[in-house]
Design a protein around this motif. Structure first.
Motif, mmCIF file in Angstrom:
data_model
loop_
_atom_site.group_PDB
_atom_site.id
_atom_site.type_symbol
_atom_site.label_atom_id
_atom_site.label_comp_id
_atom_site.label_asym_id
_atom_site.label_seq_id
_atom_site.Cartn_x
_atom_site.Cartn_y
_atom_site.Cartn_z
ATOM 1 N N UNK A 44 -33.458 -23.359 75.508
ATOM 2 C CA UNK A 44 -32.162 -22.960 76.066
ATOM 3 C C UNK A 44 -31.864 -23.707 77.357
ATOM 4 N N UNK A 45 -30.584 -24.009 77.571
ATOM 5 C CA UNK A 45 -30.163 -24.676 78.799
ATOM 6 C C UNK A 45 -30.245 -23.704 79.963
ATOM 7 N N UNK A 46 -30.554 -24.175 81.167
ATOM 8 C CA UNK A 46 -30.768 -23.285 82.310
ATOM 9 C C UNK A 46 -29.479 -22.710 82.888
ATOM 10 N N UNK A 47 -28.339 -23.382 82.692
ATOM 11 C CA UNK A 47 -27.086 -22.892 83.257
ATOM 12 C C UNK A 47 -25.995 -22.941 82.185
ATOM 13 N N UNK A 48 -24.910 -22.227 82.455
ATOM 14 C CA UNK A 48 -23.791 -22.222 81.511
ATOM 15 C C UNK A 48 -23.181 -23.611 81.382
ATOM 16 N N UNK A 49 -23.110 -24.324 82.497
ATOM 17 C CA UNK A 49 -22.525 -25.664 82.451
ATOM 18 C C UNK A 49 -23.388 -26.630 81.640
ATOM 19 N N UNK A 50 -24.688 -26.603 81.886
ATOM 20 C CA UNK A 50 -25.552 -27.505 81.120
ATOM 21 C C UNK A 50 -25.532 -27.145 79.638
ATOM 22 N N UNK A 51 -25.403 -25.834 79.328
ATOM 23 C CA UNK A 51 -25.298 -25.426 77.926
ATOM 24 C C UNK A 51 -24.037 -26.008 77.281
ATOM 25 N N UNK A 52 -22.921 -26.035 78.022
ATOM 26 C CA UNK A 52 -21.681 -26.612 77.493
ATOM 27 C C UNK A 52 -21.826 -28.115 77.279
ATOM 28 N N UNK A 53 -22.491 -28.798 78.216
ATOM 29 C CA UNK A 53 -22.686 -30.239 78.070
ATOM 30 C C UNK A 53 -23.545 -30.550 76.850
ATOM 31 N N UNK A 54 -24.613 -29.792 76.663
ATOM 32 C CA UNK A 54 -25.486 -30.005 75.503
ATOM 33 C C UNK A 54 -24.733 -29.697 74.205
ATOM 34 N N UNK A 55 -23.950 -28.618 74.205
ATOM 35 C CA UNK A 55 -23.184 -28.268 73.005
ATOM 36 C C UNK A 55 -22.194 -29.377 72.649
ATOM 37 N N UNK A 56 -21.574 -29.953 73.658
ATOM 38 C CA UNK A 56 -20.639 -31.057 73.406
ATOM 39 C C UNK A 56 -21.382 -32.235 72.778
ATOM 40 N N UNK A 57 -22.584 -32.543 73.312
ATOM 41 C CA UNK A 57 -23.353 -33.666 72.783
ATOM 42 C C UNK A 57 -23.735 -33.425 71.324
ATOM 43 N N UNK A 58 -24.124 -32.193 71.003
ATOM 44 C CA UNK A 58 -24.424 -31.873 69.606
ATOM 45 C C UNK A 58 -23.192 -32.081 68.727
ATOM 46 N N UNK A 59 -22.037 -31.690 69.237
ATOM 47 C CA UNK A 59 -20.815 -31.843 68.458
ATOM 48 C C UNK A 59 -20.413 -33.287 68.240
ATOM 49 N N UNK A 60 -20.945 -34.199 69.078
ATOM 50 C CA UNK A 60 -20.612 -35.622 68.946
ATOM 51 C C UNK A 60 -21.546 -36.367 68.003
ATOM 52 N N UNK A 95 -35.045 -30.359 81.943
ATOM 53 C CA UNK A 95 -34.489 -29.210 81.235
ATOM 54 C C UNK A 95 -33.214 -29.668 80.530
ATOM 55 N N UNK A 96 -32.788 -28.959 79.478
ATOM 56 C CA UNK A 96 -31.611 -29.372 78.714
ATOM 57 C C UNK A 96 -30.385 -29.569 79.605
ATOM 58 N N UNK A 97 -29.691 -30.641 79.336
ATOM 59 C CA UNK A 97 -28.508 -30.998 80.119
ATOM 60 C C UNK A 97 -28.771 -32.094 81.125
ATOM 61 N N UNK A 157 -37.821 -30.401 74.186
ATOM 62 C CA UNK A 157 -38.837 -30.855 73.235
ATOM 63 C C UNK A 157 -39.005 -32.371 73.233
ATOM 64 N N UNK A 158 -38.799 -33.003 74.382
ATOM 65 C CA UNK A 158 -38.954 -34.444 74.452
ATOM 66 C C UNK A 158 -37.866 -35.227 73.740
ATOM 67 N N UNK A 159 -36.737 -34.580 73.466
ATOM 68 C CA UNK A 159 -35.653 -35.220 72.720
ATOM 69 C C UNK A 159 -34.393 -35.323 73.567
ATOM 70 N N UNK A 160 -33.554 -36.243 73.171
ATOM 71 C CA UNK A 160 -32.254 -36.405 73.813
ATOM 72 C C UNK A 160 -31.207 -36.684 72.737
ATOM 73 N N UNK A 161 -29.954 -36.527 73.111
ATOM 74 C CA UNK A 161 -28.841 -37.007 72.291
ATOM 75 C C UNK A 161 -28.237 -38.176 73.033
ATOM 76 N N UNK A 162 -28.032 -39.288 72.322
ATOM 77 C CA UNK A 162 -27.497 -40.477 72.978
ATOM 78 C C UNK A 162 -26.689 -41.305 71.995
ATOM 79 N N UNK A 163 -25.911 -42.219 72.535
ATOM 80 C CA UNK A 163 -25.181 -43.204 71.733
ATOM 81 C C UNK A 163 -25.967 -44.503 71.833
ATOM 82 N N UNK A 164 -26.689 -44.894 70.781
ATOM 83 C CA UNK A 164 -27.668 -45.975 70.924
ATOM 84 C C UNK A 164 -27.097 -47.373 71.145
ATOM 85 N N UNK A 165 -26.323 -47.889 70.193
ATOM 86 C CA UNK A 165 -25.889 -49.292 70.263
ATOM 87 C C UNK A 165 -24.841 -49.526 69.194
#
Length: 375
Positions: free
Chosen positions: A257-273, A325-327, A345-353
């Motif tokens: 889980x993300x530590x703050x509401x804002x970081x949770x929103x940022x992570x959720x946006x990244x998942x949606x992308x 932590x997430x975000x 878990x050692x993972x990220x969401x990113x736009x590679x290339x």
């Protein structure tokens, strides 16, 4: 005197002639072989092609971040220039109005200026009334003098504004030139990468596009793990890529889980992308580059990040890799040319290339540079 001439050599014949002909042909063949090998394009293995393509994509990403920075500065210069031009136009309008007023007053004075003040008082039927009018006229003259002084000040200010606008115009031109240089570099690197990829077979290219490599990553599905072959190495398989509809439907919640509401929103946006294509210079909503994705994700959380990777790392508090932590924003390479959003878990969401899509990847896939916590 007889002319001294070199005796003409008889043509070779017999065994000697055949031997000479054989040596000449062999020499010509050898020369052809060496000449051809000197100009032949080297044959590269699939692994060498992939390594070169990864390097070109990395160089393109460095140029992309420089392009993003130059574009941000060019946009700022254009805004400042437009504001200066608007202000200069407003001041020019006020200056023209002041000139018109002074011109009307000067014309009135000229029309009434035929008699001296003493003679006008002597001829006046009401000298006291005239004196009161003369006092008013003197006061009006003082106001006109002040108006003239103001007009001169406006002229000086307007000239300063126009000079500043000229400086901003030159600055904008320099920014645009820089922008075009970085754009040309990106396109050159991507074109070279595309030519190298064209050497691969369809299966090899599909494996390269989908498999984990320098800027690749896991499948673009939450929680997906790379498949391995019998040797335990990650398998390059088209099946590892994101599904065509990735990012368009509901996604699994992150394990951490993300530590703050804002970081949770940022992570959720990244998942949606996830699943949306990488496009250099893009900030969404249909495509992103790496820093464009992180900027958009945190914008959705109410936090304004700067545009480039090397400015985003200074937008928050630095955190150690062990304290992620997430975000958090995670950065890679010594030049901070790549960024992703940590999801746990050692993972990220990113736009590679270029040629890939937004996806989940391990933070171990690229050289670690640092992390920042922005909200």
């Amino acid at each position: 005197m007889a002319a001294h001439r070199k005796p003409k050599q008889p043509p070779l014949s017999g065994q000697a002639g055949r031997t000479a002909a054989t040596l000449a042909l062999a020499g010509a063949a050898t020369a052809t072989v060496f000449e051809g090998s000197g100009h032949a394009e080297p044959q590269l293995t699939a692994a060498q092609v992939k390594a070169k393509v990864d390097r070109l994509h990395h160089e393109a990403e460095i140029a992309t971040e420089k392009y993003n920075g130059a574009k941000e500065k060019a946009d700022q210069a254009r805004v400042r220039l437009d504001a200066l031009r608007d202000e200069a136009a407003r001041r020019t309008e006020r200056l023209n109005s002041a000139r018109d007023s002074l011109g009307a007053a000067a014309a009135a004075q000229y029309r009434s200026g035929g008699l001296s003040p003493a003679l006008r008082m002597a001829l006046s039927a009401d000298p006291e009334r005239y004196l009161r009018g003369a006092a008013l006229a003197e006061a009006a003259g003082a106001r006109q003098a002040a108006a003239v002084a103001s007009l001169r000040g406006q002229l000086v200010d307007l000239d300063r504004l126009r000079q500043e606008a000229a400086d901003r115009t030159r600055d904008l031109k320099a920014r645009q030139d820089e922008l075009n240089r970085h754009k040309a570099t990106v396109r050159q690197r991507l074109d070279a990468a595309e030519k190298l990829l064209a050497r691969l077979t369809a299966a090899e290219r599909a494996a390269y596009e989908a498999g984990p490599h320098a800027h690749g990553g896991d499948a673009g599905r939450p929680g997906a793990e790379p498949r391995t072959d019998r040797s335990g190495r990650a398998a390059l398989s088209p099946a590892a890529g994101p599904s065509p509809t990735a990012g368009t439907g509901p996604v699994r919640a992150p394990r951490t889980p993300a530590p703050t509401a804002r970081s949770a929103k940022a992570v959720a946006f990244a998942y949606g992308a996830i699943g949306k294509p990488y496009q250099w210079g893009a900030t969404g909503p249909s495509s992103y580059d790496c820093s464009g994705l992180t900027q958009a994700a945190w914008r959705a959380a109410g936090v304004a990040l700067p545009r480039t990777t090397y400015s985003q790392i200074n937008a928050g508090q630095r955190v150690a890799r062990s304290q992620l932590s997430p975000g958090d924003l995670v950065f890679f390479y010594s030049g901070l040319s790549h960024v992703g959003i940590y999801i746990g878990d050692g993972k990220m969401i990113h736009a590679p290339r270029t040629g890939s899509t937004v996806r989940i990847a391990s933070i171990d896939e690229m050289p670690w540079a640092g992390a920042a916590r922005v909200g």
